[in-house]
Design a protein around this motif. Structure first.
Motif, PDB file in Angstrom:
ATOM      1  N   LEU A  94       0.831  -1.211   0.000  1.00  0.00           N
ATOM      2  CA  LEU A  94       0.000   0.000   0.000  1.00  0.00           C
ATOM      3  C   LEU A  94       0.859   1.251   0.000  1.00  0.00           C
ATOM      4  O   LEU A  94       0.552   2.230  -0.671  1.00  0.00           O
ATOM      5  CB  LEU A  94      -0.929  -0.008   1.207  1.00  0.00           C
ATOM      6  CG  LEU A  94      -2.025  -1.084   1.212  1.00  0.00           C
ATOM      7  CD1 LEU A  94      -2.737  -1.096   2.558  1.00  0.00           C
ATOM      8  CD2 LEU A  94      -3.017  -0.848   0.083  1.00  0.00           C
ATOM      9  N   ASP A  99      -3.351  -0.198  -5.302  1.00  0.00           N
ATOM     10  CA  ASP A  99      -4.740   0.204  -5.098  1.00  0.00           C
ATOM     11  C   ASP A  99      -5.492  -0.771  -4.204  1.00  0.00           C
ATOM     12  O   ASP A  99      -6.452  -0.398  -3.532  1.00  0.00           O
ATOM     13  CB  ASP A  99      -5.465   0.282  -6.450  1.00  0.00           C
ATOM     14  CG  ASP A  99      -4.939   1.414  -7.302  1.00  0.00           C
ATOM     15  OD1 ASP A  99      -5.222   2.576  -6.964  1.00  0.00           O
ATOM     16  OD2 ASP A  99      -4.250   1.149  -8.290  1.00  0.00           O
ATOM     17  N   GLU A 168      -6.676   6.838  -3.255  1.00  0.00           N
ATOM     18  CA  GLU A 168      -6.308   8.129  -2.679  1.00  0.00           C
ATOM     19  C   GLU A 168      -7.334   9.190  -3.071  1.00  0.00           C
ATOM     20  O   GLU A 168      -7.724  10.024  -2.241  1.00  0.00           O
ATOM     21  CB  GLU A 168      -4.907   8.530  -3.150  1.00  0.00           C
ATOM     22  CG  GLU A 168      -3.799   7.718  -2.514  1.00  0.00           C
ATOM     23  CD  GLU A 168      -2.449   7.939  -3.151  1.00  0.00           C
ATOM     24  OE1 GLU A 168      -1.464   7.401  -2.631  1.00  0.00           O
ATOM     25  OE2 GLU A 168      -2.361   8.628  -4.186  1.00  0.00           O
ATOM     26  N   TRP A 197     -11.507  -2.592   2.931  1.00  0.00           N
ATOM     27  CA  TRP A 197     -10.177  -2.111   3.270  1.00  0.00           C
ATOM     28  C   TRP A 197      -9.657  -2.644   4.603  1.00  0.00           C
ATOM     29  O   TRP A 197      -8.525  -2.422   4.938  1.00  0.00           O
ATOM     30  CB  TRP A 197     -10.176  -0.589   3.320  1.00  0.00           C
ATOM     31  CG  TRP A 197     -10.125   0.043   1.976  1.00  0.00           C
ATOM     32  CD1 TRP A 197     -10.193  -0.560   0.761  1.00  0.00           C
ATOM     33  CD2 TRP A 197     -10.002   1.439   1.709  1.00  0.00           C
ATOM     34  NE1 TRP A 197     -10.126   0.365  -0.231  1.00  0.00           N
ATOM     35  CE2 TRP A 197     -10.018   1.603   0.315  1.00  0.00           C
ATOM     36  CE3 TRP A 197      -9.903   2.564   2.525  1.00  0.00           C
ATOM     37  CZ2 TRP A 197      -9.919   2.849  -0.281  1.00  0.00           C
ATOM     38  CZ3 TRP A 197      -9.811   3.802   1.927  1.00  0.00           C
ATOM     39  CH2 TRP A 197      -9.809   3.942   0.530  1.00  0.00           C
ATOM     40  N   ARG A 207      -2.797   4.960   3.847  1.00  0.00           N
ATOM     41  CA  ARG A 207      -3.157   5.753   2.678  1.00  0.00           C
ATOM     42  C   ARG A 207      -3.182   7.251   3.009  1.00  0.00           C
ATOM     43  O   ARG A 207      -2.779   8.085   2.201  1.00  0.00           O
ATOM     44  CB  ARG A 207      -4.513   5.302   2.139  1.00  0.00           C
ATOM     45  CG  ARG A 207      -4.441   3.920   1.497  1.00  0.00           C
ATOM     46  CD  ARG A 207      -5.769   3.524   0.893  1.00  0.00           C
ATOM     47  NE  ARG A 207      -5.644   2.301   0.132  1.00  0.00           N
ATOM     48  CZ  ARG A 207      -5.922   1.093   0.597  1.00  0.00           C
ATOM     49  NH1 ARG A 207      -6.327   0.952   1.841  1.00  0.00           N
ATOM     50  NH2 ARG A 207      -5.788   0.027  -0.168  1.00  0.00           N
ATOM     51  N   ARG A 210       0.243   8.527   3.012  1.00  0.00           N
ATOM     52  CA  ARG A 210       0.725   8.682   1.642  1.00  0.00           C
ATOM     53  C   ARG A 210       0.178   9.974   1.015  1.00  0.00           C
ATOM     54  O   ARG A 210       0.895  10.694   0.318  1.00  0.00           O
ATOM     55  CB  ARG A 210       0.299   7.466   0.812  1.00  0.00           C
ATOM     56  CG  ARG A 210       1.273   7.065  -0.262  1.00  0.00           C
ATOM     57  CD  ARG A 210       0.967   5.693  -0.791  1.00  0.00           C
ATOM     58  NE  ARG A 210      -0.329   5.650  -1.458  1.00  0.00           N
ATOM     59  CZ  ARG A 210      -0.999   4.524  -1.693  1.00  0.00           C
ATOM     60  NH1 ARG A 210      -0.514   3.374  -1.263  1.00  0.00           N
ATOM     61  NH2 ARG A 210      -2.142   4.536  -2.329  1.00  0.00           N
TER      62      ARG A 210
END
Length: 240
Positions: A94, A99, A168, A197, A207, A210
């Motif tokens: 991840l 994805d 994202e 998820w 995420r 990120r």
């Protein structure tokens, strides 16, 4: 209706490659099955690819380094295949920009559903998100960035596009639709339409970290997506 979507299956086990290839072709996908990184690069360089199904554990160049290559050089969807229980591999995948992920042995019906979901979120499902010509483009501005909700793109003040994975974008849109409001991880799962998820392994946190690296001037001291200890996150529209 657009042409068939092109999926590349990368796995060093011929039996797995062939099984997945046959199943996806039955569901009207164009499939290229390869055994490693060198073959993958040849396909990426010479053909249009919509999604790569990528095994993590391969001899030579592993799936994690290939995921980094794909995310740095393409906008293809990436689904990682991980060994059952390998949470560390999932997390690193991840962080590399995958994805989604799926544990082996793969349930083919679930794999198909995950592929369709990633393609749908990326606008590659044969029914891409259309610009709404009947009204103004929907955009959200925060800090030095502009999020275009119609084109699913994020732009810097200079106009340069900031690469986003489909997940994202889903998270940013969920925040943008609910500004200045604390959202729990569970609410984010619902708002981003991604119940799979698995919040117990904190994949949302990964995420968000990120995203922060892309939009925050100092990701260690976020001003846009702030953590509310013990509660969740809040998307701040206030001027820094």
């Amino acid at each position: 209706m657009q042409g068939r979507k092109h999926i590349v299956v990368v796995d060093d086990e011929p039996g797995i490659r062939e099984t997945i290839e046959e199943y996806l072709e039955l569901h009207d996908f164009q499939v290229t099955a390869v055994g490693g990184g060198e073959e993958l690069r040849e396909v990426i360089d010479g053909q249009d690819v919509d999604l790569v199904l990528l095994d993590i554990r391969m001899p030579g160049e592993d799936g994690l380094s290939l995921a980094r290559y794909l995310r740095e050089s393409t906008k293809v969807g990436i689904i990682m295949l991980t060994a059952a229980g390998e949470v560390v591999d999932r997390i690193v995948g991840l962080e590399m920009g995958a994805d989604d992920y799926l544990a082996k042995p793969v349930d083919l019906r679930e794999l198909l559903a995950r592929i369709k979901a990633v393609l749908r979120r990326a606008g590659h499902d044969g029914d891409p998100v259309a610009e709404d010509s009947s009204g103004p483009t929907r955009v959200v501005r925060f800090g030095e960035f502009t999020l275009n909700l119609d084109s699913h793109k994020l732009f810097e003040a200079s106009g340069a596009e900031v690469p986003l994975t489909s997940m994202e974008f889903d998270l940013l849109k969920a925040f943008a639709d609910h500004p200045n409001r604390v959202l729990t991880r569970d609410q984010l799962l619902n708002l981003a339409h991604n119940r799979d998820w698995e919040p117990f392994d904190r994949s949302i946190d990964i995420r968000i970290a990120r995203i922060r690296r892309k939009i925050e001037s100092d990701p260690a001291k976020p001003q846009v997506i702030k953590t509310v200890r013990g509660a969740g996150y809040i998307f701040s529209t206030a001027k820094a």
